[in-house]
Scaffold this active site. Structure first.
Site, PDB file in Angstrom:
ATOM      1  N   GLY A  25      20.024 -28.280 -78.779  1.00 18.24           N
ATOM      2  CA  GLY A  25      21.459 -28.228 -78.541  1.00 18.24           C
ATOM      3  C   GLY A  25      22.017 -27.011 -79.266  1.00 18.24           C
ATOM      4  N   SER A  26      23.312 -26.887 -79.275  1.00 16.13           N
ATOM      5  CA  SER A  26      23.946 -25.685 -79.819  1.00 16.13           C
ATOM      6  C   SER A  26      23.634 -25.486 -81.298  1.00 16.13           C
ATOM      7  CB  SER A  26      25.461 -25.748 -79.599  1.00 16.13           C
ATOM      8  OG  SER A  26      25.989 -26.943 -80.172  1.00 16.13           O
ATOM      9  N   GLU A  28      21.074 -26.151 -82.930  1.00 11.73           N
ATOM     10  CA  GLU A  28      19.669 -25.832 -83.201  1.00 11.73           C
ATOM     11  C   GLU A  28      19.312 -24.393 -82.815  1.00 11.73           C
ATOM     12  OE1 GLU A  28      20.761 -29.376 -83.531  1.00 11.73           O
ATOM     13  OE2 GLU A  28      20.461 -28.933 -81.409  1.00 11.73           O
ATOM     14  N   GLU A  47      15.324 -36.923 -75.997  1.00 16.77           N
ATOM     15  CA  GLU A  47      14.856 -36.880 -77.380  1.00 16.77           C
ATOM     16  C   GLU A  47      13.812 -37.950 -77.709  1.00 16.77           C
ATOM     17  OE1 GLU A  47      18.008 -36.515 -76.442  1.00 16.77           O
ATOM     18  OE2 GLU A  47      18.919 -34.832 -77.525  1.00 16.77           O
ATOM     19  N   HIS A  70      18.679 -32.418 -81.729  1.00 16.21           N
ATOM     20  CA  HIS A  70      20.110 -32.202 -81.821  1.00 16.21           C
ATOM     21  C   HIS A  70      20.691 -33.178 -82.835  1.00 16.21           C
ATOM     22  CE1 HIS A  70      23.761 -30.410 -80.703  1.00 16.21           C
ATOM     23  NE2 HIS A  70      24.159 -31.262 -79.771  1.00 16.21           N
ATOM     24  N   HIS A 277       3.789 -62.427 -84.076  1.00 14.96           N
ATOM     25  CA  HIS A 277       4.831 -62.127 -83.090  1.00 14.96           C
ATOM     26  C   HIS A 277       5.727 -63.334 -82.836  1.00 14.96           C
ATOM     27  CE1 HIS A 277       5.884 -60.399 -78.820  1.00 14.96           C
ATOM     28  NE2 HIS A 277       6.908 -60.428 -79.631  1.00 14.96           N
ATOM     29  N   GLY A 396       5.801 -52.271 -80.533  1.00 17.09           N
ATOM     30  CA  GLY A 396       6.272 -53.145 -79.473  1.00 17.09           C
ATOM     31  C   GLY A 396       7.421 -52.565 -78.683  1.00 17.09           C
TER      32      GLY A 396
END
Length: 522
Positions: A25-26, A28, A47, A70, A277, A396
């Site tokens: 993005g800007s 970066e 992302e 970003h 679980h 998971g």
């Protein structure tokens, strides 16, 4: 003086981190001014896809991956797979953009209000350096923390104007990443194993992460121990064709106790004891059994409910046990019963798909799996040969497997990678197909299409549903994965008949370019 950008690029070269995963993005963009030719930028179209590709690459190379995200929204998109990287113990240095320091007091557009808090608690460390000049040292510290056991991701928030600030270069340094377990505790574990009559090993993904499988096999053979794979293990813990391999433990307390019945010593190697679980009750071990554990994570060691626990790197710990005098021989345990052969049916069974894939996969191929409902069948009909042969997610969460297979293929050049992904899972990270096509990776994507989120159907009876009841929000009609493949730049074929499966898979596995095979199963 060099700039922060120069110092960071030199640091990354020194750390062998010249592949950058990102979706810029800007805030970066300043990192990429005059981007050097010896670096490679791997673009992901979302992302979460970026993080999963980096995760696969880090696991395949056993070195931390460098990620550039970003600011607030980008990190937010990535959080699902940051959680998975945390559970996978994957080393990763994540940099996230931040607005320029001079306008931070005015709540500017695209700034992250609490940049260091946003990724918690699923990073080992997060920081926004107090000064621009501190950014290279923060990234270096983050790298070493990421690589220390238990490994995991870190995040450094970097304001956009920091990259151009003058900065001294960083000196090169080495930080040891192996922690030897306490010798006295390892001696206790060795004595208990020597005295055992019927030992069992329960092995997690940390054994493969620590390159400890040869030592583990040697120790199991010395003690004639049956070896189980721990619940939810993210890598191959033991060669699954070995005579001592006993199968996979489910994430259910009572079933674990049943399967370990008859063993007087249980040695958990690189695995929690145990991951559950669903709610369970009663003992964690069979009556009379003693628990031993070797684990690289002190937090896991702290909650282990009983027994003797050594904390440290697995390979030196196993070597300490192998250095002990060999005990008198004991008889070998009975071998695991082979799976019955799956016959062709219409529609195809998942077992027939896995059996056929086992028969046609090339030697040395790597499987990256995210097909939760098919996993128990895969574990019976698609055995993994050992070290570096298999990856899945420990968390998971869905959306990791398909992009992670791209990262594994990048990290293992020339190796055939098979992404074995469920239809529901694939839709969480389908953009990874574009990255695979652009990079022309030797990747075969096998979509297990059962038309639903089938894992939920299996768990429904545990929550009071009648077996076979139709659940809301689980059907996935009208998905066309071959059309999705073509739209992302690679070929795809749909297979509905058992007679066409073997040849369709062979053709895809022989293609030097990525190809998708959608297999419709019952």
């Amino acid at each position: 003086m060099p700039t922060v950008r120069h110092a960071v690029l030199d640091l990354l070269r020194d750390l062998r981190m010249t592949t950058v995963f990102g979706n810029p993005g800007s805030t970066e963009l300043p990192l990429f001014l005059d981007f050097p030719s010896d670096f490679r930028y791997v673009l992901g179209l979302q992302e979460s896809v970026v993080i999963a590709m980096a995760d696969g690459h880090a696991q395949a190379t056993r070195n931390a991956a460098f990620v550039n995200l970003h600011s607030a929204a980008g990190v937010g998109h990535a959080m699902g797979n940051i959680f998975t990287a945390h559970k996978n113990r994957t080393p990763m240095v994540i940099t996230a953009g931040q607005q320029a320091r001079s306008i931070l007091p005015f709540d500017p557009f695209l700034f992250s209000r609490e940049a260091t808090e946003l990724p918690k608690p699923y990073v080992k460390w997060s920081i926004e350096p107090a000064r621009a000049e501190d950014v290279p040292a923060a990234i270096a510290r983050g790298y070493h923390l990421a690589m220390l056991p238990p490994r995991g991701p870190v995040l450094i928030s970097v304001p956009a104007d920091d990259w151009a600030r003058p900065c001294d270069p960083l000196p090169s340094r080495t930080v040891a990443t192996t922690v030897r377990p306490d010798a006295a505790v390892m001696a206790q574990i060795g004595q208990a194993l020597d005295a055992a009559q019927r030992p069992a090993f329960v092995v997690g993904g940390a054994a493969d992460r620590d390159q400890a499988l040869p030592a583990l096999v040697a120790l199991a053979e010395r003690h004639r121990a049956r070896v189980f794979t721990a619940p939810m293990a993210g890598r191959c813990g033991f060669p699954e064709g070995h005579p001592l391999f006993a199968g996979f433990l489910p994430a259910m307390r009572e079933r674990i106790v049943q399967l370990l019945a008859g063993h007087d010593v249980v040695f958990a190697v690189g695995a929690p004891a145990f991951t559950y679980h669903v709610e369970g009750f009663g003992a964690h071990l069979p009556a009379g059994a003693r628990l031993l554990q070797l684990i690289d994570d002190p937090h896991t060691a702290a909650w282990t409910p009983e027994g003797t626990v050594a904390v440290g790197s697995l390979l030196p710990g196993l070597q300490d046990l192998l250095d002990r005098p060999a005990r008198p021989d004991r008889p070998s345990p009975p071998r695991r019963e082979p799976a019955p052969r799956a016959e062709p049916t219409s529609p195809m069974s998942v077992a027939f798909l896995m059996q056929t894939l086992a028969e046609v996969r090339p030697a040395g191929a790597v499987v990256v799996e995210e097909a939760p409902s098919a996993r128990p069948v895969m574990q019976r009909h698609l055995p993994m040969p050992g070290a570096d042969s298999f990856y899945t997610m420990d968390s998971g969460g869905l959306g990791w497997g398909l992009p992670a297979s791209v990262g594994v293929a990048l990290g293992r050049p020339g190796t055939r990678v098979i992404a074995l992904v469920g239809d529901g899972s694939a839709m969480y990270g389908i953009q990874a197909l574009w990255s695979a096509a652009q990079l022309r990776l030797p990747l075969t994507v096998v979509i297990v299409n059962n038309g639903r989120y089938a894992a939920l159907q299996e768990f429904a009876p545990s929550f009071g549903f009648d077996r076979g009841a139709e659940l809301p929000g689980t059907a996935l009609p009208a998905l066309d994965f071959c059309a999705l493949a073509r739209g992302h730049g690679l070929d795809g074929v749909r297979i509905t008949e058992a007679g066409a499966l073997a040849e369709g898979l062979r053709q895809a596995l022989a293609d030097p370019a990525p190809r998708l095979v959608e297999v419709v199963v019952a």
